[in-house]
Write a protein that holds these residues in place. Structure first.
Motif, PDB file in Angstrom:
ATOM      1  N   TRP A 119      -2.071  -8.293   3.354  1.00  0.00           N
ATOM      2  CA  TRP A 119      -0.616  -8.307   3.594  1.00  0.00           C
ATOM      3  C   TRP A 119       0.089  -9.269   2.638  1.00  0.00           C
ATOM      4  O   TRP A 119       1.163  -8.964   2.126  1.00  0.00           O
ATOM      5  CB  TRP A 119      -0.293  -8.679   5.051  1.00  0.00           C
ATOM      6  N   LEU A 120      -0.551 -10.418   2.390  1.00  0.00           N
ATOM      7  CA  LEU A 120       0.074 -11.382   1.468  1.00  0.00           C
ATOM      8  C   LEU A 120       0.172 -10.800   0.065  1.00  0.00           C
ATOM      9  O   LEU A 120       1.199 -10.940  -0.599  1.00  0.00           O
ATOM     10  CB  LEU A 120      -0.708 -12.695   1.447  1.00  0.00           C
ATOM     11  N   GLY A 127      16.378  -8.923   0.575  1.00  0.00           N
ATOM     12  CA  GLY A 127      16.473 -10.201   1.299  1.00  0.00           C
ATOM     13  C   GLY A 127      16.486 -10.092   2.803  1.00  0.00           C
ATOM     14  O   GLY A 127      16.722 -11.090   3.483  1.00  0.00           O
ATOM     15  N   THR A 128      16.233  -8.875   3.355  1.00  0.00           N
ATOM     16  CA  THR A 128      16.184  -8.750   4.816  1.00  0.00           C
ATOM     17  C   THR A 128      14.745  -8.997   5.272  1.00  0.00           C
ATOM     18  O   THR A 128      13.875  -8.138   5.108  1.00  0.00           O
ATOM     19  CB  THR A 128      16.652  -7.347   5.268  1.00  0.00           C
ATOM     20  N   LEU A 129      14.540 -10.174   5.828  1.00  0.00           N
ATOM     21  CA  LEU A 129      13.174 -10.629   6.105  1.00  0.00           C
ATOM     22  C   LEU A 129      12.486  -9.860   7.217  1.00  0.00           C
ATOM     23  O   LEU A 129      11.272  -9.650   7.173  1.00  0.00           O
ATOM     24  CB  LEU A 129      13.221 -12.125   6.415  1.00  0.00           C
ATOM     25  N   PHE A 185       3.028  -8.154  -0.084  1.00  0.00           N
ATOM     26  CA  PHE A 185       4.393  -8.684  -0.186  1.00  0.00           C
ATOM     27  C   PHE A 185       4.620  -9.467  -1.478  1.00  0.00           C
ATOM     28  O   PHE A 185       5.742  -9.566  -1.949  1.00  0.00           O
ATOM     29  CB  PHE A 185       4.752  -9.508   1.049  1.00  0.00           C
ATOM     30  N   LYS A 186       3.541 -10.005  -2.038  1.00  0.00           N
ATOM     31  CA  LYS A 186       3.658 -10.711  -3.306  1.00  0.00           C
ATOM     32  C   LYS A 186       3.951  -9.728  -4.444  1.00  0.00           C
ATOM     33  O   LYS A 186       4.629 -10.063  -5.415  1.00  0.00           O
ATOM     34  CB  LYS A 186       2.339 -11.452  -3.579  1.00  0.00           C
ATOM     35  N   ASN A 187       3.396  -8.513  -4.314  1.00  0.00           N
ATOM     36  CA  ASN A 187       3.522  -7.526  -5.396  1.00  0.00           C
ATOM     37  C   ASN A 187       4.469  -6.380  -5.060  1.00  0.00           C
ATOM     38  O   ASN A 187       4.452  -5.358  -5.733  1.00  0.00           O
ATOM     39  CB  ASN A 187       2.144  -6.954  -5.740  1.00  0.00           C
ATOM     40  N   ASN A 226       7.525  -5.993  -5.503  1.00  0.00           N
ATOM     41  CA  ASN A 226       8.474  -5.628  -6.572  1.00  0.00           C
ATOM     42  C   ASN A 226       7.812  -4.757  -7.650  1.00  0.00           C
ATOM     43  O   ASN A 226       8.497  -4.166  -8.468  1.00  0.00           O
ATOM     44  CB  ASN A 226       9.100  -6.882  -7.190  1.00  0.00           C
ATOM     45  N   LYS A 227       6.472  -4.687  -7.622  1.00  0.00           N
ATOM     46  CA  LYS A 227       5.757  -3.849  -8.606  1.00  0.00           C
ATOM     47  C   LYS A 227       5.407  -2.476  -8.017  1.00  0.00           C
ATOM     48  O   LYS A 227       4.863  -1.629  -8.714  1.00  0.00           O
ATOM     49  CB  LYS A 227       4.474  -4.548  -9.062  1.00  0.00           C
TER      50      LYS A 227
END
Lengths: 109, 191
Positions: free
Chosen positions: B51-52, B13-15, B55-57, B59-60
């Protein structure tokens, strides 16, 4: 032209320094932040949905225990709280392993 | 701070970790986007889309593998998915206009002495190489870009492109052969 010379030309060409414009970098960082907040909102939504589901199960099992099996009030209370504990535990497990469940319950567009 | 620590921070959660990651790899990724695409506008779009997707993936992402190589894989896959499907006629139209723009630029350069001659020759050489590299089929072009871009090993390129090493070596050799012939032709024509 010798092969080595062509290799050098290609190496030079592919190693040219290039910088994206500051505006592009800022825009990208902005988009990433939007994506992050959208994802955070979706997680909250999923947890709320799970809690509603858990609450419904809590009410349903109370109804069935009371009407189907005609248990006495002490047994009923014990079973009722036992089941609700299990549902709450499941909700917490799902929340903390949301990255695994993400693929199954993904609300991303 | 290492990439893994930054990714962990972002996932927790650290943006601002995302800003640091973008700053760290912006030049490298932009260079790859620029070499993959045919014009600046497409390169900018590919840069943002990559980049999008990253950051979307995130967690994978498998922390055992290199983040940088994972980033290149995403960039190439995004390019293949989106930009490679453009219709041929659109590129032809763009090429036609870019030739006109080149003429205008040349006239402007001739009329003023703003740029040193060496710089013009260098720019023209770079344009010629880009033109020749871009004329290659993607199956030869992408391994060549990766090979010269950061001098990756065969193992790394095969991992990034998800193809066997044998196939990669064969494509690299064929691609280099075609490219060398094309560049020799240019030199013979000029010389």
């Amino acid at each position: 032209m010798k092969d080595e010379k062509i290799d050098d030309i290609l190496k030079d060409y592919f190693s040219e320094e290039m910088e994206p414009s500051p505006r592009l970098v800022e825009e990208t960082q902005g988009h990433v932040k939007k994506l992050y907040y959208k994802r955070k909102r979706n997680i909250k939504l999923k947890v709320i949905l799970l809690m509603i589901f858990s609450g419904l199960l809590f009410i349903l099992q109370g109804y069935f225990l009371l009407n189907k099996y005609s248990l006495n009030i002490i047994t009923l209370s014990i079973l009722h709280y036992l089941f609700s504990g299990v549902f709450m535990f499941l909700t917490i497990v799902v929340y903390y392993h949301r990255d695994i469940f993400w693929r199954f319950f993904s609300l991303d567009t | 701070m290492s990439d893994k620590e930054l990714i962990q921070l972002f996932n927790d959660g650290t943006l601002y970790a995302s800003d640091i990651l973008i700053e760290k790899y912006k030049s490298l990724l932009y260079r790859l986007c620029n070499k993959l695409t045919k014009n600046i506008s497409d390169a900018d779009d590919l840069f943002q889309d990559t980049w999008l997707k990253i950051f979307k993936n995130l967690n994978k992402y498998d922390t055992k593998s290199s983040f940088e190589n994972w980033m290149y894989t995403i960039c190439i896959n995004t390019y293949k998915d989106k930009y490679n499907k453009k219709k041929r006629w659109l590129n032809l139209v763009k090429d036609y206009f870019s030739d006109d723009e080149k003429d205008i630029e040349w006239k402007r350069i001739e009329s003023t002495d703003e740029l040193p001659e060496d710089h013009i020759i260098e720019k023209e050489n770079s344009d010629t190489i880009k033109e020749k590299v871009d004329s290659l089929d993607d199956k030869y072009r992408i391994p060549i870009i990766l090979y010269y871009f950061k001098e990756f090993s065969y193992n790394e390129i095969s991992e990034i492109l998800n193809i066997p090493i044998g196939t990669l070596k064969s494509r690299l050799n064929t691609g280099r052969k075609i490219l060398k012939e094309l560049l020799k032709e240019v030199e013979n024509h000029e010389g």
